[in-house]
Design an enzyme around this catalytic site. Structure first.
Site, mmCIF file in Angstrom:
data_model
loop_
_atom_site.group_PDB
_atom_site.id
_atom_site.type_symbol
_atom_site.label_atom_id
_atom_site.label_comp_id
_atom_site.label_asym_id
_atom_site.label_seq_id
_atom_site.Cartn_x
_atom_site.Cartn_y
_atom_site.Cartn_z
ATOM 1 N N HIS A 73 45.162 68.532 10.814
ATOM 2 C CA HIS A 73 44.636 67.395 10.208
ATOM 3 C C HIS A 73 43.880 67.903 9.171
ATOM 4 O O HIS A 73 42.834 68.851 9.324
ATOM 5 C CB HIS A 73 43.632 66.539 11.179
ATOM 6 C CG HIS A 73 44.492 65.614 12.127
ATOM 7 N ND1 HIS A 73 44.673 64.369 11.640
ATOM 8 C CD2 HIS A 73 44.970 66.000 13.324
ATOM 9 C CE1 HIS A 73 45.551 63.897 12.814
ATOM 10 N NE2 HIS A 73 45.564 64.850 13.737
ATOM 11 N N PRO A 74 43.964 67.424 7.787
ATOM 12 C CA PRO A 74 42.931 67.990 6.588
ATOM 13 C C PRO A 74 41.579 67.306 6.841
ATOM 14 O O PRO A 74 41.338 66.250 7.349
ATOM 15 C CB PRO A 74 43.702 67.492 5.533
ATOM 16 C CG PRO A 74 44.356 66.237 5.954
ATOM 17 C CD PRO A 74 44.874 66.418 7.418
ATOM 18 N N GLU A 89 46.207 57.326 5.623
ATOM 19 C CA GLU A 89 45.188 57.247 6.467
ATOM 20 C C GLU A 89 43.910 57.455 5.838
ATOM 21 O O GLU A 89 42.788 57.009 6.310
ATOM 22 C CB GLU A 89 45.328 58.324 7.568
ATOM 23 C CG GLU A 89 46.512 57.888 8.559
ATOM 24 C CD GLU A 89 47.193 59.064 9.450
ATOM 25 O OE1 GLU A 89 48.049 58.868 10.026
ATOM 26 O OE2 GLU A 89 46.469 60.223 9.222
ATOM 27 N N PHE A 119 36.072 67.643 10.593
ATOM 28 C CA PHE A 119 35.589 66.516 11.044
ATOM 29 C C PHE A 119 36.872 65.803 11.091
ATOM 30 O O PHE A 119 37.600 65.269 10.282
ATOM 31 C CB PHE A 119 34.656 65.912 10.287
ATOM 32 C CG PHE A 119 34.113 64.479 10.521
ATOM 33 C CD1 PHE A 119 33.334 64.153 11.590
ATOM 34 C CD2 PHE A 119 34.553 63.571 9.785
ATOM 35 C CE1 PHE A 119 33.061 62.971 11.813
ATOM 36 C CE2 PHE A 119 34.250 62.038 10.044
ATOM 37 C CZ PHE A 119 33.445 61.710 10.953
ATOM 38 N N ILE A 121 38.128 61.925 12.673
ATOM 39 C CA ILE A 121 37.923 60.588 12.564
ATOM 40 C C ILE A 121 39.281 59.609 12.378
ATOM 41 O O ILE A 121 40.106 60.124 11.520
ATOM 42 C CB ILE A 121 36.742 60.009 11.999
ATOM 43 C CG1 ILE A 121 36.405 58.733 12.152
ATOM 44 C CG2 ILE A 121 37.107 60.105 10.309
ATOM 45 C CD1 ILE A 121 34.884 58.120 11.620
ATOM 46 N N ALA A 123 40.614 57.692 10.237
ATOM 47 C CA ALA A 123 40.356 56.910 9.120
ATOM 48 C C ALA A 123 40.719 55.634 8.668
ATOM 49 O O ALA A 123 40.358 54.997 7.671
ATOM 50 C CB ALA A 123 40.287 57.951 7.969
#
Length: 171
Positions: A73-74, A89, A119, A121, A123
């Site tokens: 995940h970026p 996303e 981080f 989440i 999104a």
């Protein structure tokens, strides 16, 4: 798509050769343990059965498995170039002001310094401000608290991505 019955997308997923199904699952979640658990349970009779298997596999992931999943995940505000899922996303950041983008970059770096990972989440459907507020709140968590929040957020992301996989048109 109804979750109570088999769909053409689910039938397509069940019929994929193992390497193709593994690749599709890896696109949804970079954890090889998660993908292996889902592959081992094919064929699925309903989309809900696939989602339940995803949730169960997510609950069993070790800290190392979670780290592997997060590596795919970026950071929020910097979707992977050429990755439509990442851009879609994180669309809540697309119209963010330069000031909000700069603040998110600072918060992402502070979070990553504290926890050792991006981080994370779910999104989808969140505004840039909501994501900023979430990182501000979560940066005060302990590593153990944050690991469980990340597990929950990954589970939400995986469900969205699996749902999209089942909706995709046949190539």
């Amino acid at each position: 798509m109804t979750s109570s019955s088999s769909t053409p997308g689910l039938a397509r997923f069940n019929a994929l050769e193992e390497h193709a199904a593994a690749a599709a699952l890896h696109e949804a979640c970079a954890s090889s343990a998660w993908g292996s658990k889902l592959l081992a349970q094919r064929p699925y009779t309903t989309a809900e059965a696939l989602f339940a298997a995803s949730d169960a596999a997510m609950a069993e992931l070790t800290a190392g498995d979670l780290a592997e999943a997060m590596a795919g995940h970026p950071p929020i505000g910097r979707p992977k170039p050429g990755d439509p899922a990442s851009a879609r996303e994180q669309s809540g950041m697309a119209g963010a002001t330069d000031a909000l983008k700069a603040e998110m970059l600072e918060l992402n770096l502070a979070y990553q310094e504290k926890f050792g990972h991006v981080f994370l989440i779910c999104a989808t459907g969140r505004t840039g401000e909501q994501m900023r507020d979430a990182v501000r709140e979560r940066i005060g968590n302990t590593p153990a608290q944050e690991r469980e929040i990340v597990r929950t957020e990954l589970g939400k992301i995986n469900r969205i991505r699996l749902g999209r996989l089942l909706e995709e048109e046949t190539a």
